[in-house]
Design a protein around this motif. Structure first.
Motif, PDB file in Angstrom:
ATOM      1  N   VAL A   1       1.240  -8.710 -10.480  1.00  9.06           N
ATOM      2  CA  VAL A   1       1.414  -8.915  -9.042  1.00  9.06           C
ATOM      3  C   VAL A   1       0.328  -8.179  -8.265  1.00  9.06           C
ATOM      4  N   PHE A   2       0.084  -6.910  -8.632  1.00  9.45           N
ATOM      5  CA  PHE A   2      -0.938  -6.131  -7.929  1.00  9.45           C
ATOM      6  C   PHE A   2      -2.346  -6.655  -8.217  1.00  9.45           C
ATOM      7  N   ASN A   3      -2.576  -7.141  -9.435  1.00  5.64           N
ATOM      8  CA  ASN A   3      -3.886  -7.728  -9.737  1.00  5.64           C
ATOM      9  C   ASN A   3      -4.167  -8.915  -8.827  1.00  5.64           C
ATOM     10  N   LYS A   4      -3.141  -9.745  -8.610  1.00  3.40           N
ATOM     11  CA  LYS A   4      -3.314 -10.903  -7.735  1.00  3.40           C
ATOM     12  C   LYS A   4      -3.455 -10.465  -6.273  1.00  3.40           C
ATOM     13  N   ALA A   5      -2.729  -9.425  -5.877  1.00  2.00           N
ATOM     14  CA  ALA A   5      -2.841  -8.917  -4.505  1.00  2.00           C
ATOM     15  C   ALA A   5      -4.259  -8.410  -4.248  1.00  2.00           C
ATOM     16  N   ILE A   6      -4.854  -7.774  -5.250  1.00  2.00           N
ATOM     17  CA  ILE A   6      -6.237  -7.288  -5.143  1.00  2.00           C
ATOM     18  C   ILE A   6      -7.201  -8.478  -5.092  1.00  2.00           C
ATOM     19  N   GLU A   7      -6.983  -9.444  -6.002  1.00  2.00           N
ATOM     20  CA  GLU A   7      -7.861 -10.611  -6.084  1.00  2.00           C
ATOM     21  C   GLU A   7      -7.845 -11.427  -4.792  1.00  2.00           C
ATOM     22  N   TRP A   8      -6.651 -11.538  -4.181  1.00  2.00           N
ATOM     23  CA  TRP A   8      -6.511 -12.366  -2.975  1.00  2.00           C
ATOM     24  C   TRP A   8      -6.752 -11.588  -1.677  1.00  2.00           C
ATOM     25  N   GLY A   9      -7.083 -10.286  -1.798  1.00  2.00           N
ATOM     26  CA  GLY A   9      -7.442  -9.516  -0.631  1.00  2.00           C
ATOM     27  C   GLY A   9      -6.285  -8.942   0.173  1.00  2.00           C
ATOM     28  N   PHE A  10      -5.092  -8.828  -0.428  1.00  2.00           N
ATOM     29  CA  PHE A  10      -3.944  -8.246   0.270  1.00  2.00           C
ATOM     30  C   PHE A  10      -3.777  -6.757  -0.036  1.00  2.00           C
ATOM     31  N   TYR A  11      -4.546  -6.272  -0.998  1.00  2.00           N
ATOM     32  CA  TYR A  11      -4.394  -4.873  -1.406  1.00  2.00           C
ATOM     33  C   TYR A  11      -5.721  -4.373  -1.946  1.00  2.00           C
ATOM     34  N   PHE A  12      -6.080  -3.148  -1.547  1.00  2.00           N
ATOM     35  CA  PHE A  12      -7.268  -2.491  -2.080  1.00  2.00           C
ATOM     36  C   PHE A  12      -6.851  -1.156  -2.675  1.00  2.00           C
ATOM     37  N   GLY A  13      -7.501  -0.791  -3.749  1.00  2.00           N
ATOM     38  CA  GLY A  13      -7.167   0.470  -4.395  1.00  2.00           C
ATOM     39  C   GLY A  13      -6.808   0.261  -5.847  1.00  2.00           C
ATOM     40  N   ALA A  14      -6.473   1.355  -6.513  1.00  2.00           N
ATOM     41  CA  ALA A  14      -6.114   1.285  -7.924  1.00  2.00           C
ATOM     42  C   ALA A  14      -4.750   0.633  -8.094  1.00  2.00           C
ATOM     43  N   ASN A  15      -4.600  -0.123  -9.156  1.00  2.00           N
ATOM     44  CA  ASN A  15      -3.328  -0.771  -9.462  1.00  2.00           C
ATOM     45  C   ASN A  15      -2.322   0.295  -9.909  1.00  2.00           C
ATOM     46  N   PRO A  16      -1.236   0.537  -9.151  1.00  2.00           N
ATOM     47  CA  PRO A  16      -0.297   1.605  -9.519  1.00  2.00           C
ATOM     48  C   PRO A  16       0.410   1.368 -10.844  1.00  2.00           C
TER      49      PRO A  16
ATOM     50  N   ASN B   1       0.799  -1.225   0.000  1.00  2.00           N
ATOM     51  CA  ASN B   1       0.000   0.000   0.000  1.00  2.00           C
ATOM     52  C   ASN B   1       0.834   1.279   0.000  1.00  2.00           C
ATOM     53  N   ASN B   2       2.165   1.144   0.021  1.00  2.00           N
ATOM     54  CA  ASN B   2       3.029   2.331  -0.038  1.00  2.00           C
ATOM     55  C   ASN B   2       3.702   2.504  -1.395  1.00  2.00           C
ATOM     56  N   ILE B   3       3.361   1.656  -2.337  1.00  2.00           N
ATOM     57  CA  ILE B   3       3.963   1.735  -3.664  1.00  2.00           C
ATOM     58  C   ILE B   3       3.072   2.584  -4.573  1.00  2.00           C
ATOM     59  N   SER B   4       3.682   3.547  -5.217  1.00  2.00           N
ATOM     60  CA  SER B   4       2.950   4.460  -6.096  1.00  2.00           C
ATOM     61  C   SER B   4       3.437   4.289  -7.536  1.00  2.00           C
ATOM     62  N   PRO B   5       2.715   4.876  -8.495  1.00  2.00           N
ATOM     63  CA  PRO B   5       3.186   4.828  -9.882  1.00  2.00           C
ATOM     64  C   PRO B   5       4.598   5.401 -10.038  1.00  2.00           C
ATOM     65  N   LEU B   6       4.972   6.363  -9.175  1.00  2.00           N
ATOM     66  CA  LEU B   6       6.312   6.948  -9.233  1.00  2.00           C
ATOM     67  C   LEU B   6       7.387   5.893  -8.963  1.00  2.00           C
ATOM     68  N   ASP B   7       7.126   4.973  -8.042  1.00  2.00           N
ATOM     69  CA  ASP B   7       8.083   3.903  -7.748  1.00  2.00           C
ATOM     70  C   ASP B   7       8.307   3.021  -8.971  1.00  2.00           C
ATOM     71  N   ILE B   8       7.226   2.751  -9.683  1.00  2.00           N
ATOM     72  CA  ILE B   8       7.330   1.906 -10.872  1.00  2.00           C
ATOM     73  C   ILE B   8       8.014   2.667 -12.000  1.00  2.00           C
ATOM     74  N   GLU B   9       7.796   3.984 -12.049  1.00  2.00           N
ATOM     75  CA  GLU B   9       8.510   4.824 -13.019  1.00  2.00           C
ATOM     76  C   GLU B   9      10.024   4.766 -12.757  1.00  2.00           C
ATOM     77  N   LYS B  10      10.407   4.642 -11.476  1.00  2.00           N
ATOM     78  CA  LYS B  10      11.827   4.545 -11.129  1.00  2.00           C
ATOM     79  C   LYS B  10      12.426   3.245 -11.665  1.00  2.00           C
ATOM     80  N   VAL B  11      11.650   2.164 -11.595  1.00  2.00           N
ATOM     81  CA  VAL B  11      12.096   0.893 -12.169  1.00  2.00           C
ATOM     82  C   VAL B  11      12.305   1.049 -13.669  1.00  2.00           C
ATOM     83  N   LYS B  12      11.334   1.675 -14.296  1.00  2.00           N
ATOM     84  CA  LYS B  12      11.396   1.919 -15.743  1.00  2.00           C
ATOM     85  C   LYS B  12      12.612   2.772 -16.102  1.00  2.00           C
ATOM     86  N   LYS B  13      12.849   3.850 -15.337  1.00  2.00           N
ATOM     87  CA  LYS B  13      13.977   4.750 -15.587  1.00  2.00           C
ATOM     88  C   LYS B  13      15.311   4.025 -15.444  1.00  2.00           C
ATOM     89  N   GLU B  14      15.423   3.165 -14.419  1.00  2.00           N
ATOM     90  CA  GLU B  14      16.661   2.427 -14.184  1.00  2.00           C
ATOM     91  C   GLU B  14      16.943   1.448 -15.325  1.00  2.00           C
TER      92      GLU B  14
END
Length: 370
Positions: free
Chosen positions: A156-171, A122-135
């Protein structure tokens, strides 16, 4: 239990039964954000959910209530599971049976974990994924590889949502794919192909046979690795390719020389091969391209002075060469599509410039006879 809409204009929460915000009058037509409130035996849960509709919010509300009743809700969410922990303990065991497992695990370990570090889901944002992309861009990884890494995180986030470990928009859904034409352009000449096959034969008969099969059928490495003797019909000279990349089985046709090569291998190895795989290492199918291929390409200098990845000779170049040779000899584009197993004709059209120009030839013949 209650569901509220969060007004994107003034951030006021109001009943989902109302059509507009009672404070500013804003009407939310799509991409709604809901605030779900559930109480049970003194325990209250407030959860914000984005990117869904009212029916989806109601389903999440019911799921939270069910887990509160069973006592599972707090056990699962109080831990605030870290991304890396979730991937290793939950996602990778699930992905073990996927054909893409090795590639996904490698991308996660080499590129995603080092950037995401120990962050919770729940602390991962689209910016974090942009950092992966940039690297990955910084390290000159191919756009297709970067796109695949983003897709893995989205999964990974789709499965986290499906299995109830994460709620919210997929970053990961908000991260744009890198834009670049990543299609391979290089294909081998007849002379280059002969040299490559000859040198491979000196180093490894099995890698030579795999390369020969790809060059003269256009089969992908994964299709070759999963090929069994049951898939080969020597009498009719055909190979059935099951469960390919685009999920539609197809047939490949053997030349006489390819049929002789495979039949000799069958007679030589079948009695002592209980696995049934045509190509294997200790009875198990190959998971990745043998390093011998890269070693031989380097020895022959086929990539010397080449910096553009699209022009480098890799195992996939053999498949590309098969299609290019078909086009050069005037094979109709639709026939090439079927032989390659492409899902759409657009994927095959990159070879169209190699097909002799029949329209020009027709006009020249017409005026050449006047």
């Amino acid at each position: 239990m209650a569901i509220y809409i969060v007004c994107p204009n003034c951030r006021m929460e109001y009943s989902a039964k109302k059509k507009s915000c009672p404070k500013c009058g804003y009407v939310v037509k799509q991409n709604k954000t809901f605030r779900i409130s559930v109480s049970f035996h003194g325990k209250r849960v407030r959860q914000t959910v984005s990117g869904t509709n009212l029916q989806g919010a109601k389903e999440i509300e019911a799921k939270i209530k069910s887990e509160l009743v069973s006592g599972e809700y707090y056990d699962r969410r109080q831990a605030k599971i870290a991304f890396e922990q979730f991937v290793k303990e939950k996602y990778l065991p699930y992905a073990k049976e996927k054909k893409s497992y090795n590639r996904e695990e490698s991308l996660l370990r080499l590129w995603i974990f080092p950037i995401i570090d120990k962050k919770t889901l729940n602390n991962i944002s689209p910016l974090d994924i942009e950092k992966v992309k940039k690297e990955m861009i910084k390290n000159e990884k191919a756009p297709r590889t970067i796109e695949y890494a983003i897709a893995v995180m989205r999964q990974v986030f789709n499965k986290a949502i499906e299995w109830g470990f994460y709620f919210g928009a997929n970053p990961a859904a908000k991260v744009k794919k890198p834009k670049k034409d990543n299609r391979r352009m290089r294909f081998l000449t007849k002379e280059e192909a002969e040299k490559l096959l000859s040198e491979l034969k000196k180093h490894s008969i099995q890698v030579y046979e795999m390369a020969y099969l790809s060059l003269y059928t256009g089969m992908r490495f994964g299709e070759i690795a999963n090929l069994t003797w049951q898939d080969i019909d020597f009498q009719n000279g055909i190979i059935t390719i099951k469960d390919p990349k685009n999920s539609e089985s197809r047939v490949a046709y053997m030349t006489d020389s390819l049929r002789d090569l495979l039949y000799a291998k069958y007679k030589r190895e079948k009695p002592k091969n209980s696995s049934g795989f045509v190509f294997h290492r200790n009875g198990k199918p190959y998971k990745q391209i043998p390093g011998t291929f890269k070693t031989v390409v380097r020895k022959l200098g086929l990539n010397d002075g080449i910096t553009d990845p699209r022009d480098k000779v890799v195992f996939h170049t053999l498949r590309h060469t098969f299609a290019s040779w078909l086009a050069i000899q005037g094979t109709p584009i639709y026939t090439i599509k079927e032989l390659m197993g492409h899902k759409t004709l657009a994927m095959t059209e990159r070879y169209s410039h190699l097909i002799p120009d029949a329209k020009r030839e027709a006009v020249e013949k017409l005026f050449g006879n006047t």
